[in-house]
Design a protein around this motif. Sequence first.
Motif, short mmCIF file in Angstrom:
data_model
loop_
_atom_site.label_atom_id
_atom_site.label_comp_id
_atom_site.label_asym_id
_atom_site.label_seq_id
_atom_site.Cartn_x
_atom_site.Cartn_y
_atom_site.Cartn_z
N LYS A 1 36.69 38.65 42.88
CA LYS A 1 36.79 38.74 41.42
C LYS A 1 37.00 40.17 40.96
CE LYS A 1 34.10 34.58 40.30
NZ LYS A 1 32.83 34.05 39.75
N GLU A 2 36.26 41.09 41.55
CA GLU A 2 36.43 42.50 41.20
C GLU A 2 37.79 43.01 41.65
OE1 GLU A 2 33.30 45.39 41.49
OE2 GLU A 2 31.82 43.83 41.97
N ALA A 3 38.21 42.60 42.84
CA ALA A 3 39.50 43.04 43.36
C ALA A 3 40.65 42.57 42.47
CB ALA A 3 39.69 42.52 44.79
N ILE A 4 40.53 41.36 41.97
CA ILE A 4 41.59 40.81 41.11
C ILE A 4 41.66 41.59 39.80
CG2 ILE A 4 42.17 38.80 39.68
CD1 ILE A 4 41.37 37.07 42.11
N GLU A 5 40.52 41.98 39.26
CA GLU A 5 40.53 42.77 38.02
C GLU A 5 41.21 44.12 38.25
OE1 GLU A 5 39.74 41.76 34.95
OE2 GLU A 5 39.51 39.82 35.99
N LYS A 6 40.92 44.75 39.39
CA LYS A 6 41.57 46.03 39.71
C LYS A 6 43.06 45.84 39.99
CE LYS A 6 38.25 49.07 39.43
NZ LYS A 6 38.33 50.21 38.47
N ALA A 7 43.40 44.71 40.61
CA ALA A 7 44.81 44.41 40.89
C ALA A 7 45.58 44.24 39.58
CB ALA A 7 44.91 43.16 41.74
N LYS A 8 44.94 43.62 38.59
CA LYS A 8 45.59 43.46 37.27
C LYS A 8 45.84 44.81 36.63
CE LYS A 8 43.70 38.89 36.15
NZ LYS A 8 42.74 38.16 35.29
N GLU A 9 44.87 45.69 36.74
CA GLU A 9 45.03 47.04 36.16
C GLU A 9 46.18 47.77 36.85
OE1 GLU A 9 41.35 49.17 36.37
OE2 GLU A 9 40.21 47.61 35.31
N ALA A 10 46.22 47.65 38.18
CA ALA A 10 47.29 48.31 38.94
C ALA A 10 48.65 47.73 38.58
CB ALA A 10 47.03 48.16 40.43
N LEU A 11 48.69 46.43 38.37
CA LEU A 11 49.94 45.77 38.00
C LEU A 11 50.43 46.25 36.64
CD1 LEU A 11 52.14 43.62 38.51
CD2 LEU A 11 50.63 41.95 37.43
N LEU A 12 49.54 46.29 35.66
CA LEU A 12 49.93 46.75 34.32
C LEU A 12 50.38 48.20 34.34
CD1 LEU A 12 47.11 45.04 32.22
CD2 LEU A 12 49.54 44.50 32.15
#
Length: 505
Positions: free
Chosen positions: A156-167
């Motif tokens: 869950k935490e990794a996905i939130e960071k992945a979203k930030e990296a994507l944006l």
Amino acid sequence: MKNISLETLKEMFLKSFERIDAEKEEINKINVFPVPDQDTGTNLAKTLEGIKKSIEGKNFQNSKELAKAILEGALNSAQGNVGVIFTGFLAGFFSNINENPINAKKLAEAFERGKEKAFKSILEPKEGTILDVIKATSEVFKEKAEKEENIINIFKEAIEKAKEALLATKEKMEILKRANVVDAGGLGFLMILESFLESLEGEKKEVKKEKMPSEKVKRIIQILSHRYEIVALIENPKVKEEEVKEKLKNLGNSLDIVQIKNKMKIHIHTDYPEEVKKEIKNFGKIEELREEDMAKEVVGEPSVKKVSIGIVTEDVASILPKILEKYQIEIAKTKFEWPELEKIEGENIYQKIKKAYEMEIETRPKTSQAMPKDYLEAFKKQLQKFEKVLCLTLTSKLSGCYNSAIQAREMLSKKDQERVFIFDTLNGVAGQALFVLRAIELIQEQREIEEIIEELKKLIPKIHTYLIFQDPKGAEFIGRITKSQANWIRRMKKLKLHPLMKIKD
């Protein structure tokens, strides 16, 4: 959840295909880098579909077996930049997954190795791409796995960071900012992570439609830096990845290379497709080669160069069953008549002939060419599966097979006659087999049939068939050599000389 079981790991990849396949068009529409060909979602779906076919409905004893199947499926099916990079990630991810179950620390190590291999697979890694999302995910796992055992919480935490990296990709690459989109490959990787989490939680969730810059795509004018995309699968490569990069780096860009065991996948964008293919031929056996005109793809025209050629030959070429099956080769059977065949002991025809000689059986086996109806049936089967048919016959100097094939073609409709090409190898048995194997190689290289025939013609003066007898009695018995010739061979063998016989025109 402290551990991922073998069955759950398998389910994670099956779910990822479902997700990407369902949303591939959402990924496609924001695909502007490295070229605006709008196929990133499709290519990622094809790669995952290869994995699905390799693992679905199969049982695996351990993670090592599952990993092998996943990697084979990915490597064989990988298409485009995103497919090859994702396959590179998987090669690293599974490099140390060899035991069940998988805990958080093991998973963190897998993501770290996956990140390293993904970066290594690209000649010139760039910020603002799928690599950013992979890196962000890996960093979270590396940090959190030291203290946290619950894999779901880390995901869950990794996905939130992945979203930030994507944006953030939109701000790192000018072309993405101008088009008001995030990186398409990065979005695909994020979706895969989300499907992994869904599998771990064991329940299907509604995918949140979060507002992203990619929802309002700005259409911009882009100039293709290179027109053609080449994707090749090499079996038993003769060179290392670094040498491949060195050979191809000046012929284009978007060069991605992944090697897993005895297979290597190569992806490149180029303006010199023939030069690239010429270099690739030197790297090893080409198992598959795909050439696409991206200029045509961008405007929606048919873009993939696809050669569809089926082979027909005779059973005397003795092509291995696994090759016949793999390349869908049809066989026209020659005739062999010998009433005593079933009465004579022996595991194969050669043993039976030797035994018949010893028993002084007077009748001799008779052989004759395959009949026109045999070729006609083979042609019809191949015409249903392929656009064109190449028939490679036993030499017309020794057999009527070539004439039978010509007669069979005349029995087809005028339209189908134009699709069947008949080539007299002027060789037999082992020599004929070499022509079949070379034709397979040329078809895999996506050569047109006229070019294949010209290449095969060049082989004729280079192939020579020689015979050496352990015992000449078999050849004498069936009348291929005279009694006098057989006796000369025996005398020479007593002197420790082993004469060679050449089949001449």
